[in-house]
Design an enzyme around this catalytic site. Structure first.
Site, PDB file in Angstrom:
ATOM      1  N   GLU A  62       0.819  -1.225   0.000  1.00  0.00           N
ATOM      2  CA  GLU A  62       0.000   0.000   0.000  1.00  0.00           C
ATOM      3  C   GLU A  62       0.845   1.264   0.000  1.00  0.00           C
ATOM      4  O   GLU A  62       0.535   2.229  -0.701  1.00  0.00           O
ATOM      5  CB  GLU A  62      -0.953   0.016   1.199  1.00  0.00           C
ATOM      6  N   HIS A 131      -9.785  -5.006  10.994  1.00  0.00           N
ATOM      7  CA  HIS A 131     -10.447  -4.761   9.702  1.00  0.00           C
ATOM      8  C   HIS A 131     -11.737  -3.955   9.822  1.00  0.00           C
ATOM      9  O   HIS A 131     -12.544  -3.959   8.909  1.00  0.00           O
ATOM     10  CB  HIS A 131     -10.764  -6.089   9.004  1.00  0.00           C
TER      11      HIS A 131
END
Lengths: 330, 339
Positions: A62, A131
């Site tokens: 990322e 998450h």
């Protein structure tokens, strides 16, 4: 003017496709966006349509591909960077905070960064501690960024198009739990602009202020409240930075009471910012303290019942409204 | 006086050696200019006219000057916070540099960037960055754009050996190699990441070995001769331009000053510093110029022109206005904040 029913994910996809057809400098990059067709199928079919030059699968890096997007944007491309979820943007935070948001000021206005970062945000279903983060609170505090969080397919399409056309970094907070939600999407989206909230449901006794999935919770609460004789107005923010304080405060001046509903923790964040604006700008209209309904001040548990307990719920919104409505109503 | 000699030189036929000599003189001028600008900046810093951090490039000038000499005008350069020399080598004016250090509106970034953020869009200088390794993926993105548009440009990305342990370096190289991007990664190994020697920060002594894991070409050499830097970086630039393949080049160098102005550099000995100063590439270039036939008077004239340029830059910076507060909003967002 034509209107169609689209799912939220289809609306996002349509926006990206239309903008990529319009401007060859727009491209989509992220994990599994191409061959896999998107982890949540938002980019389904786009690789076949545009080829692997413009729909670019990345390794799991990322920070690397967020930085690539920023560099490409500085020299004139218009990247759409997908985070499989915004949780993973935490490892790219430096790229967003220190490069995307700052390069314009650091360069004295010589360089801009027309980039979109997008992906699903906040809780899904039992995806646990790492998450389920509501990342918008971290980003909305940063000058140089714009942050939007659509609740409906129409706004998902309109805001995605606006984000791609914007000359600044725009962060689009989607929701896994909204991707399959259907809604009317008109061809004319000219009223969907970054920085403008909407009244999702008119009312007169209390203002519920929400965005993204929480707007749907607020609407459910408003339906429940109607049955007990309380008329709740729901302000759907759509944009978190810039924040449409006029629409918020106009509503509060009419209802005299407000409850803010969002995912994410109660310490600081977008909700606290909204409360600050209301108390500064509409203090004389208030009949009760402004309350917030947020995720509880703990990490997100896996257990389904505890997860539900932690997340903002319709019942908690109803309880908060009952409190603020009771106050000052002699 | 030197006039006769100068006339004699200017009338000489343009042989390969004379054009090389002119080229070396140009590179020496750039290096000497960078050194003198930074010496004046250090002086201004000590009197409080320059604030914040000031990371000097003194000792490393030949790396940036030699590498950028291998580029075409439209190629891109991006670097760390030790960016003054790179900016000057890429074409930034001395005035814009010094005024930026002084925080004046006439600076390259209108006084909003400071020492660590030298940007010059017209010269494709994409800036200095303050977070170690953070600009390496960004550099890969610039090269990605070149490949996307097929514009034939090459990106040079400078960083220190201190950046080689952080994720940004690895993600940047990994993606640049995967996508075959036209970029040259230049590690300026000055032996110390702030105060920590390479032996205490890396498991291997040879930084260029990091290229092996990404399957890209590598090079490694000592920076002694600016022309050698140009030649070696030139090979990597050619590889990037013609085959769109990245290279990792480790250039071994040494900074003569501390990490920043506040660093007394007690982690190294005077003898070590003196040894390196004895191999100063700027002095080497000056000596080479004379060996190759550049008369002392011509060198002196060149140096005098640098002194005049530096004095002008300082005067310009001193006399320039400060930026107005109105600049803050317009440099935070492009266009209206709320549309």
């Amino acid at each position: 003017m034509a209107t169609r029913q689209l799912r939220y994910r289809e609306a996002l996809r349509e926006a990206m496709i239309e903008e990529m057809e319009r401007d060859p400098n727009v491209f989509l990059m992220g994990e599994e966006v191409g061959h896999y067709q998107g982890a949540y199928k938002v980019s389904e079919g786009m690789l076949e349509k545009f080829g692997d030059k413009r729909v670019v699968d990345t390794p799991i890096a990322e920070s690397g591909f967020a930085g690539i997007g920023v560099g490409a944007a500085m020299v004139g491309l218009r990247p759409i960077i997908e985070f499989m979820t915004w949780n993973f943007s935490a490892v790219a935070f430096d790229q967003i905070l220190n490069n995307a948001a700052k390069v314009r000021q650091m360069s004295g206005g010589q360089f801009s960064c027309p980039i979109v970062f997008r992906g699903p945000n906040a809780s899904a279903r039992q995806v646990g501690s790492q998450h389920s983060h509501a990342m918008e609170h971290f980003y909305a505090t940063v000058p140089g960024l714009k942050v939007v969080a659509p609740a409906f397919p129409k706004d998902a399409k309109g805001l995605m198009k606006a984000a791609i056309r914007d000359d600044n970094p725009v962060l689009v907070m989607e929701s896994e739990t909204l991707y399959s939600v259907k809604g009317d999407v008109p061809d004319d989206l000219s009223d969907v602009v970054i920085g403008k909230a909407q009244i999702a449901r008119p009312g007169k006794d209390v203002t519920l202020i929400a965005y993204s999935r929480a707007t749907h919770i607020a609407l459910d609460a408003a339906t429940a409240l109607e049955k007990v004789g309380i008329s709740a107005e729901v302000v759907d923010l759509r944009s978190l930075r810039p924040l449409d304080e006029d629409t918020i405060c106009d509503s509060v001046r009419r209802t005299h009471r407000a409850v803010v509903v969002h995912e994410g923790w109660p310490y600081g964040g977008v909700g606290a910012e909204i409360v600050d604006r209301i108390q500064r700008l509409a203090f004389d209209s208030l009949e009760a303290p402004v309350l917030r309904v947020t995720t509880l001040d703990v990490g997100m548990p896996y257990n389904a019942k505890l997860e539900q307990l932690c997340m903002p719920q319709t019942a908690r919104v109803v309880a908060a409204v009952t409190k603020v409505v009771a106050r000052g109503r002699a | 006086m030197a006039e006769e000699t100068l006339d004699a030189e200017s009338k000489a036929p343009l042989t390969r050696s004379s054009s090389e000599l002119t080229h070396l003189a140009d590179l020496y001028r750039q290096m000497f200019l960078i050194r003198r600008l930074e010496e004046e900046a250090a002086r201004a810093y000590s009197t409080g006219k320059i604030g914040g951090f000031l990371h000097l490039y003194i000792g490393q000038e030949a790396v940036g000057v030699g590498a950028i000499a291998a580029l075409k005008k439209d190629d891109y350069v991006i670097t760390t916070y030790r960016d003054h020399g790179i900016a000057i080598a890429k074409g930034m004016s001395s005035r814009a540099l010094m005024a930026e250090l002084y925080g004046k509106v006439t600076g390259c970034s209108k006084g909003l960037g400071g020492s660590m953020h030298m940007f010059d869009k017209d010269h494709h200088m994409l800036g200095g960055y303050g977070i170690v390794g953070g600009h390496i993926p960004l550099a890969a993105g610039v090269a990605f754009a070149s490949k996307y548009r097929n514009d034939g440009r090459v990106t040079l990305c400078f960083f220190g050996e201190g950046a080689v342990s952080i994720g940004g370096f690895h993600e940047g190289l990994s993606l640049a190699a995967l996508w075959k991007l036209p970029i040259v990664f230049i590690c300026e190994n000055n032996e110390y990441s702030m105060g920590t020697p390479l032996s205490r920060s890396m498991s291997v002594e040879d930084v260029s070995m990091k290229a092996l894991g990404y399957g890209i070409d590598r090079d490694r050499f000592f920076c002694e001769d600016v022309l050698e830097v140009e030649r070696r970086i030139g090979e990597a630039v050619l590889r990037a331009r013609e085959t769109s393949m990245p290279t990792l080049v480790e250039v071994r160098t040494y900074r003569f000053r501390g990490h920043s102005m506040s660093d007394p550099a007690k982690y190294r000995t005077q003898a070590e510093l003196d040894e390196h100063k004895g191999r100063d590439p700027v002095h080497r270039a000056r000596a080479d110029l004379k060996t190759r036939g550049f008369v002392e008077a011509r060198v002196a004239e060149l140096e005098a022109s640098v002194e005049a340029e530096v004095a002008d830059a300082v005067k310009f910076a001193e006399e320039s206005a400060e930026p107005e507060a109105a600049l803050l909003a317009e440099t935070t967002y492009d266009g209206p904040f709320a549309s």
